[in-house]
Design an enzyme around this catalytic site. Structure first.
Site, PDB file in Angstrom:
ATOM      1  N   HIS A 111      -0.716 -26.494  38.101  1.00 52.46           N
ATOM      2  CA  HIS A 111      -0.223 -25.782  36.913  1.00 52.46           C
ATOM      3  C   HIS A 111       0.179 -26.747  35.819  1.00 52.46           C
ATOM      4  CE1 HIS A 111       4.188 -26.390  37.598  1.00 52.46           C
ATOM      5  NE2 HIS A 111       3.843 -26.445  38.861  1.00 52.46           N
TER       6      HIS A 111
ATOM      7  N   ASP B 119       5.956 -32.496  38.409  1.00 51.30           N
ATOM      8  CA  ASP B 119       5.776 -31.043  38.565  1.00 51.30           C
ATOM      9  C   ASP B 119       5.294 -30.442  37.256  1.00 51.30           C
ATOM     10  OD1 ASP B 119       5.833 -28.495  39.529  1.00 51.30           O
ATOM     11  OD2 ASP B 119       7.994 -28.313  39.594  1.00 51.30           O
TER      12      ASP B 119
ATOM     13  N   GLU C 231       3.408 -20.929  36.232  1.00 52.06           N
ATOM     14  CA  GLU C 231       3.912 -21.136  37.593  1.00 52.06           C
ATOM     15  C   GLU C 231       5.443 -21.126  37.648  1.00 52.06           C
ATOM     16  OE1 GLU C 231       5.026 -23.126  41.398  1.00 52.06           O
ATOM     17  OE2 GLU C 231       5.579 -23.690  39.370  1.00 52.06           O
ATOM     18  N   GLU C 232       6.045 -21.751  36.667  1.00 51.02           N
ATOM     19  CA  GLU C 232       7.505 -21.898  36.702  1.00 51.02           C
ATOM     20  C   GLU C 232       8.249 -20.604  36.386  1.00 51.02           C
ATOM     21  OE1 GLU C 232       8.668 -24.339  38.071  1.00 51.02           O
ATOM     22  OE2 GLU C 232       7.498 -26.141  37.680  1.00 51.02           O
TER      23      GLU C 232
ATOM     24  N   GLU D  72       0.441 -29.589  44.023  1.00 49.45           N
ATOM     25  CA  GLU D  72       1.834 -29.920  43.723  1.00 49.45           C
ATOM     26  C   GLU D  72       2.067 -31.315  44.296  1.00 49.45           C
ATOM     27  OE1 GLU D  72       4.156 -28.343  42.029  1.00 49.45           O
ATOM     28  OE2 GLU D  72       3.444 -26.289  41.883  1.00 49.45           O
TER      29      GLU D  72
ATOM     30  N   HIS E 283      12.400 -30.446  38.181  1.00 47.78           N
ATOM     31  CA  HIS E 283      13.458 -29.474  37.827  1.00 47.78           C
ATOM     32  C   HIS E 283      14.849 -30.103  37.748  1.00 47.78           C
ATOM     33  CE1 HIS E 283      11.098 -25.724  39.331  1.00 47.78           C
ATOM     34  NE2 HIS E 283      10.281 -26.690  39.000  1.00 47.78           N
TER      35      HIS E 283
END
Ligand code: ZN
Length: 428
Positions: free
Chosen positions: A118, A147, A181-182, A206, A394
């Site tokens: 993603h 990510d 995706e997030e 990922e 994140h």
């Protein structure tokens, strides 16, 4: 391919010379991986330099154009798909969702292989200034680099390597890069699940962990329960009996649904947020609460939803209106015999050809991923974490990937596509 005899000889010579137990890598692929390394870093710089938060449509348009152009230049048939219309709408789903890049490469064989990653991030516009792209020693830093921009980069350069090798033994090689995706993939989930069902194997990119270079066979399933209670306001001092206390009803609901976790199956349901009322002296006319749900098995999704549907019917105050919404944020990815066999093959390539250990984790850790959507309606293998080793997703910490993981991961992804195409996996 006509290089096997030479490589075989080279491998034998190398193994003898090194006196080691493992055969040497396929020299041509290893050389290509080394050659692609600086190019991949350049791609990472390009990708990281475009901010692409899941709600930043402008940024997502820019980055999807860039990715589409790269696959087009390599001869892929490229589509940019707007998934907004058919989205699974959750509380936080934006009106318009970023486009999906789908690139299709046609080969001469039969096998259908899909590579997914993603391009969206959890970050908001302006944060890039504090974390611009830079390489320091063995670490390449950048916002969203682990990510999951590395995933996009690894897929891009794996395809480039297959092209350089003139490898076309697959039937269809599909690349799917989504931009939601997030926010739990509200737009792309249906497409990912459908395409997952149409392919013989799905590799998801990922990132792997810095602590241990590994693949993942299982990821968490996440759901949410939202309760909205409507009552009737009234003066709490002079006429409380004329009101309908939404807070009382909500409290009752939360308490009667506080024991739905099931440690035996790993199912967890915890109430985490609530709010009600407007003034101290007013019987609250509305109250709301939310619970976080984690499941390890797809079947547990159905079970917990049913239980909540049943329980919520038992009201404390019949006059109150109780609305419940169960949102399937993301299904779990379950390990299967097929995914174990695929991971085992990857481990063998790592060990035999690169002399490196590779983990294959079937215990659920961390967040959910799109691999779970790909696996939802298929018995074909779906394996996660084919990306680079990285850290800081994140978080407020600087996000980075390990530069030294570029070559082995490019080598691995290329070899996996080759062996999957040629039916070299056990059980195929
Ligand atoms: Zn991710």
């Amino acid at each position: 391919m006509n290089i096997q005899p030479r490589n075989f000889l080279l491998a034998a010579v190398c193994a003898a010379w090194l006196g080691s137990a493992f055969a040497a890598p396929d020299a041509r692929i290893a050389t290509l991986a080394a050659k692609e390394k600086p190019a991949l870093l350049e791609t990472l710089k390009e990708l990281v330099s475009i901010e692409s938060g899941s709600r930043d449509l402008e940024g997502l348009e820019k980055i999807s154009d860039l990715i589409a152009a790269k696959f087009k230049a390599m001869g892929g048939e490229v589509e940019l798909i707007d998934p907004s219309a058919d989205a699974y709408r959750m509380e936080d789903t934006p009106e318009k969702i970023g486009r999906v890049v789908r690139a299709t490469f046609k080969g001469t064989g039969k096998k259908k292989i899909m590579l997914i990653a993603h391009m969206d991030t959890v970050y908001t516009v302006g944060m890039l200034n504090k974390q611009p792209f830079r390489v320091e020693g063995d670490k390449a830093y950048g916002l969203g680099i682990a990510d999951d921009k590395q995933g996009v980069a690894v897929i891009t350069h794996t395809v480039a390597m297959l092209q350089a090798l003139k490898f076309k033994d697959y039937g269809t090689l599909t690349v799917l890069i989504n931009g939601d995706e997030e926010i739990s993939s509200p737009g792309s989930r249906t497409l990912i699940t459908r395409l997952g069902g149409e392919h013989d194997a799905v590799l998801s990119f990922e990132g792997s962990s810095v602590k241990e270079d590994k693949l993942s066979l299982a990821t968490a399933g996440i759901a949410s329960v939202t309760l909205n209670v409507t009552g009737k306001a009234s003066h709490a001092g002079s006429a409380p009996e004329q009101g309908v206390n939404a807070l009382y009803e909500l409290s009752h609901q939360i308490l009667q649904m506080r024991d739905l976790s099931d440690p035996a199956t790993g199912l967890k349901m915890n109430w985490t947020i609530s709010k009600s009322g407007s003034n101290r002296n007013v019987i609250p006319a509305s109250a709301a609460a939310g619970a976080d749900v984690r499941v390890l098995k797809v079947s547990d999704y159905d079970r917990i939803e049913q239980q909540v549907q049943e329980r919520v019917k038992k009201q404390l105050i019949p006059e109150a209106k109780v609305e419940m919404k169960f949102e399937r944020r993301r299904p779990p990815l379950e390990a299967t015999d097929a995914s174990r066999a695929l991971a085992k093959h990857a481990q063998q390539i790592y060990k035999d050809e690169l002399g490196k250990p590779l983990g294959a984790d079937d215990a659920v850790a961390g967040g959910g991923t799109d691999a779970a959507f790909a696996a939802l309606k298929t018995k074909a293998p779906v394996v996660e974490r084919f990306g680079l080793q990285g850290f800081g997703a994140h978080s407020a910490d600087a996000e980075y990937v390990l530069v030294d993981s570029i070559e082995p991961r490019l080598y691995l992804a290329t070899r996996m596509v080759m062996d999957l195409s040629r039916n070299k996996l056990p059980g195929n």
